[in-house]
Write an enzyme that holds these catalytic residues in place. Structure first.
Site, PDB file in Angstrom:
ATOM      1  CG  HIS A 158      -1.958  -1.067   1.209  1.00 38.69           C
ATOM      2  ND1 HIS A 158      -2.789  -1.305   0.141  1.00 38.69           N
ATOM      3  CD2 HIS A 158      -2.281  -1.993   2.151  1.00 38.69           C
ATOM      4  CE1 HIS A 158      -3.587  -2.329   0.420  1.00 38.69           C
ATOM      5  NE2 HIS A 158      -3.285  -2.766   1.624  1.00 38.69           N
ATOM      6  CG  ASP A 193      -3.014  -8.439   0.689  1.00 38.52           C
ATOM      7  OD1 ASP A 193      -2.192  -8.805   1.539  1.00 38.52           O
ATOM      8  OD2 ASP A 193      -3.998  -7.728   0.962  1.00 38.52           O
ATOM      9  CG  HIS A 195      -6.816  -5.177   1.904  1.00 40.80           C
ATOM     10  ND1 HIS A 195      -6.290  -6.034   2.863  1.00 40.80           N
ATOM     11  CD2 HIS A 195      -7.982  -4.714   2.411  1.00 40.80           C
ATOM     12  CE1 HIS A 195      -7.102  -6.065   3.905  1.00 40.80           C
ATOM     13  NE2 HIS A 195      -8.133  -5.284   3.662  1.00 40.80           N
ATOM     14  CG  ASP A 282      -4.917 -10.170   3.602  1.00 38.84           C
ATOM     15  OD1 ASP A 282      -4.548 -10.735   2.563  1.00 38.84           O
ATOM     16  OD2 ASP A 282      -4.750  -8.951   3.803  1.00 38.84           O
TER      17      ASP A 282
END
Length: 349
Positions: A158, A193, A195, A282
């Site tokens: 990120h 991931d 996200h 995740d």
């Protein structure tokens, strides 16, 4: 395969996390590294401590302005009367082309996207060692090893060139890709991931030498919200070199694997010399963030399909938070990857 990791990466210990307006304990805790490291050893990987590469690998991705901020902001913050224990932004510019402030408060708002990336006394040192793990794994692969696992904590996908966010400070996957570029003209990054890897996308959005592909929960109602949509294809020279595959919430193994088939097809069309896998665990059905529903056997299948590419591969740890199956999910992924990777590379030789 080697697992590259330094215990110093655990010193960063964020206490703050703002979620839907409520203060909560930050889930990116040092114990994540303990669980993942033990799992890597259980999967048969051998440990190697990364060398100290200094700031140069990070400087190949991040702006000097941002790196100077990360290195000094905590000490500056402590001089502010009544300042919080960690650096937490309370104001953000509405655009990136405004004036660059001199104040610590203003710079925190400029360089920190949200409140999930607080900066404490050991944050920069830990993030730098995390980037060294990615650098060493990439160097091993560049010099002939089939694959290496960088146990990066804190994570990185990120983080933009000059912006922290989402538990991330230095973009380890981007750093690994840039190191690989020293030996091969084209590198692909596959982000699995939960996200979207918005920082990684941002770093390479106008470049044609690094293909970025991300499979993630649809950001229309999920972090990072503003990036990760299917119509984001790159700009300028990078037009057509970015692929986002957003999935509906609670998508399970079959839906994820169908998206992975599309991702791998695009990577094969790019014909890279090496691959970076931004490995988030995740997407698991029992992960605390609860966005997708991949099973533990599903991670073995994901690893197996990626391994079939037979590409020299750097596995960079991104998300995956503390739950009963966190270690099992890493073992499953590694078992699947290594088995199919060996077969694919054997066929090629």
């Amino acid at each position: 395969m080697k697992v590259i990791y330094d215990e110093a990466q655990k010193k960063h210990y964020p206490g703050f996390f703002l979620t839907s307006g409520a203060r909560a304990p930050n889930p990116e805790r040092p114990e994540r590294a303990d669980i993942l490291f033990a799992a890597a050893l259980r999967a048969g990987l051998t440990h190697e401590v990364p060398a100290d590469f200094g700031i140069a690998p990070a400087a190949a991705i991040h702006t000097p302005e941002y790196l100077e901020f990360l290195a000094n902001i905590y000490a500056r913050w402590r001089h502010i009367a009544l300042a919080s224990e960690e650096v937490i932004p309370n104001i953000h510019p509405d655009r990136r082309d405004g004036a660059y402030p001199l104040s610590a408060v203003g710079q925190a708002g400029y360089h920190m996207a949200d409140t999930s990336c607080p900066i404490g006394p050991d944050t920069f040192a830990s993030a730098l060692r995390s980037s060294h793990a990615a650098t060493q794994a990439a160097r091993l692969v560049s010099r002939g090893e089939a694959a290496a696992y960088a146990l990066c904590r804190p994570p990185g996908h990120h983080a933009f060139r000059d912006l922290a966010g989402g538990f991330c400070y230095l973009n380890n996957s981007a750093i690994a890709a840039q190191v690989l570029r020293e030996r091969t003209p084209r590198v692909a990054i596959l982000d699995v991931d939960l996200h979207h890897g918005n920082g990684t996308q941002g770093v390479f959005y106008e470049r044609a030498d690094v293909l970025t592909v991300s499979i993630h929960a649809d950001p229309v109602r999920f972090y990072p919200f503003f990036w990760g949509h299917a119509d984001e294809r790159g700009e300028g020279a990078g037009r057509g070199y970015n692929l986002n595959l957003p999935l509906e919430r609670k998508t399970g193994d079959e839906g994820f694997l169908a998206a992975l088939d599309r991702a791998l097809s695009r990577i094969q069309a790019f014909a890279p010399g090496a691959l970076v896998v931004a490995l988030g665990l995740d997407a698991y059905e029992g992960d605390p963030f609860g966005g997708l529903s991949v099973s533990t056997p599903g991670f073995a299948r994901i690893g197996g399909l990626i391994g079939q590419l037979g590409l020299p591969s750097v596995i960079v740890q991104e998300g995956g938070y503390i739950c009963d199956a966190l270690g099992d999910n890493l073992v499953a992924f590694m078992d699947g990857l290594r088995a199919s990777h060996a077969v694919a590379r054997g066929v090629k030789s």
